[in-house]
Write a protein that holds these residues in place. Structure first.
Motif: not given
Ligand code: GLU
Length: 309
Positions: A29-31, A65-68, A116-118, A161-163, A168-170, A192-194, A196-198, A240-242, A258-260
């Motif tokens: 729920s951080y987004i 789709i988030q991180s996928i 990863v996001n960066a 919501s994400e933008v 932190k992405n900023l 553009l990144y957000c 794609h995640c949406s 698969m993240y960490n 992905g986080i969703s």
């Protein structure tokens, strides 16, 4: 021996019934908009290399789709951008940190990997430079091709919501800009990144994505011969993240979560697997998605590092 579609369907049904019993994890729920997902939704889809689909549960339910997206964004860059420019921008090593961490980025001065996001933000910048004003259209066309559908939509509520909350992405993008790793304006790259995640997908789409990568370039989807090898290698070590090491041991084929609550997996030469179930573990992967793939891998003997006599 290769299972028949009927045998595969039976396995999907068994896996669905068993993985459904997993009740751990929490909806991210951080987004804020993602926090509204129904934790009970659960779908598993397998796509074989002929395009045959086997599925169980909520496989038509759309989610972002988030991180996928990072898998497709990376593949798109590998296909359309200068390979040297990609290698100079982003490494291909696991971070050992959370997907949105900036701790090591500051010291390392470039992203560790495109999953990863960066790393994904840096790759997104390359695509923005490559396609300019048409970047969203050009990249979504590529998304549609890999997901095997023509009618992609963006969930504007999740995007906004994400933008509006993604500070932190900023910060990450600003740090990348500081290290001269972004050519475009920070806000444009993040937008553009957000977007794609949406992108809205289903478990079936994620199974098709996995199958398209598993074909390793078959069906004319990829123009550069080693694109799939690059993408699958990075998914295996960083997807698969960490938890990628544990995943490699437990499941043994490349995947990205992905986080969703979505998960795509690709068994080279065999099949793609797509799962959707919103409750995720502390590191961000779907709990039922993990359980389902562990069972699919063991029932079908798919672990890539199991020696076959
Ligand atoms: N859009 C999400 C973010 O940038 C993606 C995170 C994920 O799925 O891991 O935080």
């Amino acid at each position: 021996m290769k299972p028949t579609p009927e045998e595969l369907q039976q396995i999907v049904d068994e896996v669905y019934a068993a993985a459904r019993k997993e009740s751990g994890g929490e909806v991210a729920s951080y987004i804020p908009e993602l926090g509204k997902a129904d934790a009970n939704h659960f779908g598993i889809s397998i796509c074989d290399l002929d395009g045959g689909l086997m599925h169980a549960g909520d496989t038509d339910h759309p989610f972002t789709i988030q991180s996928i997206s990072k898998v497709i964004t990376y593949a798109c860059a590998l296909e359309t951008c200068d390979r040297e420019a990609i290698d100079q921008r982003v490494d291909i090593e696991p971070t050992g940190e959370d997907f949105d961490s900036i701790i090591k980025l500051d010291r390392h001065q470039r992203p560790f990997n495109p999953m990863v996001n960066a790393g994904a933000i840096a790759i997104t910048d390359l695509l923005l430079s490559r396609f300019g004003k048409n970047a969203l259209g050009a990249t979504l066309e590529f998304y549609a091709r890999l997901l095997g559908r023509a009618d992609l939509e963006i969930d504007e509520k999740v995007f906004n919501s994400e933008v509006s909350t993604g500070k932190k992405n900023l910060a990450t993008a600003n740090l990348l800009k500081h290290f001269s790793l972004l050519d475009n304006e920070v806000d444009d790259v993040i937008e553009l990144y957000c977007r794609h995640c949406s992108v809205l997908v289903t478990a079936v789409d994620l199974a098709r994505l996995g199958a398209n990568l598993a074909r390793a370039g078959g069906h004319g989807l990829f123009s550069r011969p080693d694109t799939c090898r690059h993408v699958l290698s990075v998914m295996m070590t960083c997807g698969m993240y960490n938890d990628a090491g544990q995943w490699a041991l437990d499941v043994g084929y490349p995947a990205k979560s992905g986080i969703s609550g979505g998960m795509t997996a690709s068994v080279p030469g065999r099949m793609g697997v797509g799962v959707f179930s919103p409750p995720v573990n502390e590191l961000g992967s779907s709990v039922r998605g993990w359980a389902a793939n562990r069972l699919i891998s063991s029932k079908l003997g798919l672990h890539l590092f199991t020696c076959k006599e």
